[in-house]
Design a protein around this motif. Structure first.
Motif, mmCIF file in Angstrom:
data_model
loop_
_atom_site.group_PDB
_atom_site.id
_atom_site.type_symbol
_atom_site.label_atom_id
_atom_site.label_comp_id
_atom_site.label_asym_id
_atom_site.label_seq_id
_atom_site.Cartn_x
_atom_site.Cartn_y
_atom_site.Cartn_z
ATOM 1 N N SER A 13 0.823 -1.213 0.000
ATOM 2 C CA SER A 13 0.000 0.000 0.000
ATOM 3 C C SER A 13 0.855 1.261 0.000
ATOM 4 C CB SER A 13 -0.922 0.017 1.220
ATOM 5 O OG SER A 13 -0.170 0.177 2.413
ATOM 6 N N ASN A 14 0.225 2.364 -0.375
ATOM 7 C CA ASN A 14 0.895 3.670 -0.306
ATOM 8 C C ASN A 14 0.820 4.251 1.092
ATOM 9 O OD1 ASN A 14 1.664 3.722 -2.992
ATOM 10 N ND2 ASN A 14 -0.255 4.660 -3.663
ATOM 11 N N LYS A 15 -0.378 4.203 1.664
ATOM 12 C CA LYS A 15 -0.532 4.730 3.014
ATOM 13 C C LYS A 15 -1.800 4.160 3.644
ATOM 14 C CE LYS A 15 -3.204 9.033 2.251
ATOM 15 N NZ LYS A 15 -3.481 8.974 0.822
ATOM 16 N N THR A 17 -5.134 5.325 5.969
ATOM 17 C CA THR A 17 -5.879 6.516 6.345
ATOM 18 C C THR A 17 -7.204 6.146 7.002
ATOM 19 O OG1 THR A 17 -6.802 8.624 5.554
ATOM 20 C CG2 THR A 17 -7.025 6.710 4.088
ATOM 21 N N ASP A 27 -4.328 2.926 -1.408
ATOM 22 C CA ASP A 27 -4.331 3.182 0.034
ATOM 23 C C ASP A 27 -5.162 2.134 0.762
ATOM 24 O OD1 ASP A 27 -2.817 5.399 -0.356
ATOM 25 O OD2 ASP A 27 -4.444 6.845 -0.070
ATOM 26 N N SER A 82 -0.221 -1.938 13.605
ATOM 27 C CA SER A 82 0.910 -1.043 13.873
ATOM 28 C C SER A 82 1.964 -1.739 14.736
ATOM 29 C CB SER A 82 0.431 0.247 14.544
ATOM 30 O OG SER A 82 0.050 0.036 15.887
ATOM 31 N N GLN A 120 11.081 9.881 9.939
ATOM 32 C CA GLN A 120 9.630 10.006 9.950
ATOM 33 C C GLN A 120 9.202 10.484 11.337
ATOM 34 O OE1 GLN A 120 7.232 10.841 8.472
ATOM 35 N NE2 GLN A 120 6.059 9.140 7.620
ATOM 36 N N THR A 135 1.016 6.920 12.717
ATOM 37 C CA THR A 135 2.404 7.348 12.537
ATOM 38 C C THR A 135 3.316 6.150 12.334
ATOM 39 O OG1 THR A 135 2.047 9.325 13.908
ATOM 40 C CG2 THR A 135 4.319 8.606 13.580
ATOM 41 N N SER A 138 3.108 4.727 8.976
ATOM 42 C CA SER A 138 3.625 5.597 7.916
ATOM 43 C C SER A 138 5.143 5.462 7.755
ATOM 44 C CB SER A 138 3.278 7.066 8.219
ATOM 45 O OG SER A 138 4.062 7.564 9.293
ATOM 46 N N LYS A 140 8.308 3.979 6.425
ATOM 47 C CA LYS A 140 8.628 3.225 5.223
ATOM 48 C C LYS A 140 10.056 2.667 5.297
ATOM 49 C CE LYS A 140 4.700 4.245 3.161
ATOM 50 N NZ LYS A 140 3.680 3.202 2.884
#
Length: 423
Positions: A13-15, A17, A27, A82, A120, A135, A138, A140
């Protein structure tokens, strides 16, 4: 849905949300639900518009053919994902909390460490049980470090956030009179914030300590590993100085002047500089980072407007930070007006603490004192005591402030920044 299986999808995935307005192609969208909303109704639309996967907590919305997956709790799944991601990371993670200065310190640490590393860090104020997982997710492969801010207004919250972030380094900016209602008084604040120390000690991780803070010094006495600053015998020793109301620090005869106002920001600068030096960044580079950092987040921000100097500190307020701001502002040359808003979440201590601040303001002798909010209004009988920022704006539209310097300081809920354009 199995975390290990889903993690393979996450890596593509890109991010991640939780905001349906920010879903981009590839996403992962976590569709949270509450009393007045249910984002799961947007699941099909998100998938059709390119979301790689959608997580819902209502079985009726599941559609595995479109990668819309049902879980018992979107929040718990977000947190579990996470934690699983955090365990794969092999980079230093710095966690920080405290009553005052968290976000400014985080921004400064990021500015300094970014001179050498790809870092980050917590975006904005996403520092709670949802923001911390976002966070972490996110981070990478290209990131070499992470700085994670942790906020709390009750016991056990920092304990939870520490278990999610699993920091290798930790720093508590200070222990102040913030969120007294939720923490149960000042001793509760100390106990709640110290949950970060508990995690670090239990996992033999490194603590950054301001040895000029007696509580930090006492809580970390005889503990190792730690990084220290503040005393002559500390690992790093800095001197403070100021020019034109901006605070700076000197290290080995090199001076670094920030764009932050207030002596209370000196320790925030020291924390960032200490971590930079610890990670092998020379002080000339630290100096460059500090001098180039420009606050833009309504925290100790100084702006010039139509011949006036405005000090904007409208993102948060409690008795500790309010007192520090007033003592700093009185040192400004020229006439001074303060616009101070209510300090929220003080519980039974609220009336006393607002009285203390109002008396301090009167004793310091500002040219004009304007208060905004119900708590101040209950104890302030002057004509410049307003129930709301809207009332303040009505007053400012008819009465231009004459002072050369204006301070705006109040809790987020008062939204004093709305009055800036009328000053």
């Amino acid at each position: 849905m199995n975390i290990e299986q889903f993690y393979a999808l996450f890596l593509k995935s890109n991010k991640v949300t939780i905001d349906s307005r920010k879903i981009g192609k590839n996403d992962i969208f976590f569709a949270f639900s509450g009393e007045s909303f249910n984002a799961a109704v947007l699941a099909e639309k998100a998938a059709d518009e390119g979301a790689l996967a959608v997580i819902v907590e209502q079985k009726d919305f599941e559609n595995e053919a479109k990668n819309i997956f049902y879980v018992r709790s979107t929040l718990e799944f977000l947190q579990e994902l996470s934690v699983y991601h955090r365990k794969q990371l092999r980079i230093p993670v710095i966690g920080l909390t405290g009553s005052n200065g968290k976000t400014t310190t985080k921004e400064l640490i990021h500015a300094v460490l970014s001179e050498k590393f790809n870092v980050q860090y917590t975006f904005g104020n996403l520092n709670n049980h949802i923001g911390v997982p976002l966070t972490i997710l996110s981070i990478k492969p290209e990131h070499e470090m992470a700085v994670i801010e942790m906020g709390a207004n009750h016991q056990k919250e920092i304990e939870l956030l520490s278990s999610l972030a699993q920091p290798n380094f930790g720093y508590i900016t200070n222990f102040g009179k913030a969120h007294l209602e939720g923490f149960g008084g000042f001793e509760g604040v100390i106990k709640g914030k110290s949950e970060l120390y508990d995690y670090l000690k239990n996992h033999a991780q490194t603590i950054l300590v301001n040895e000029n803070d007696p509580i930090q010094a006492e809580k970390t006495d005889n503990y190792s590993p730690k990084i220290t600053f503040g005393k002559a015998h500390s690992d790093y020793n800095f001197e403070s100085f100021s020019e034109n109301h901006f605070v700076g620090l000197k290290y080995q005869n090199i001076r670094a002047l920030s764009k932050l106002t207030g002596e209370y920001n000196f320790t925030n600068l020291c924390a960032a500089a200490s971590l930079g030096l610890h990670f092998g960044i020379d002080f000339d580079t630290v100096k460059s980072a500090i001098e180039n950092y420009t606050p833009t987040n309504m925290r100790s921000q100084v702006v010039k407007k139509e011949g006036k100097t405005l000090v904007l500190d409208t993102y948060n307020a409690n008795p500790s930070s309010m007192s520090a701001s007033l003592h700093n502002f009185i040192t400004f040359e020229g006439s001074k007006t303060i616009i101070i808003g209510d300090m929220l979440e003080l519980g039974d201590e609220s009336e006393k603490e607002h009285e203390n601040i109002l008396n301090l303001a009167l004793n310091l002798g500002f040219n004009e004192i304007i208060t905004v909010g119900r708590h101040f209004r209950n104890i302030n009988s002057s004509e410049t005591a307003f129930e709301s920022t809207a009332q303040l704006i009505e007053y400012l539209e008819q009465n231009k402030i004459q002072s050369e310097n204006v301070l705006l300081k109040g809790s987020r809920g008062i939204a004093l920044e709305k009055a800036i354009e009328f000053i």
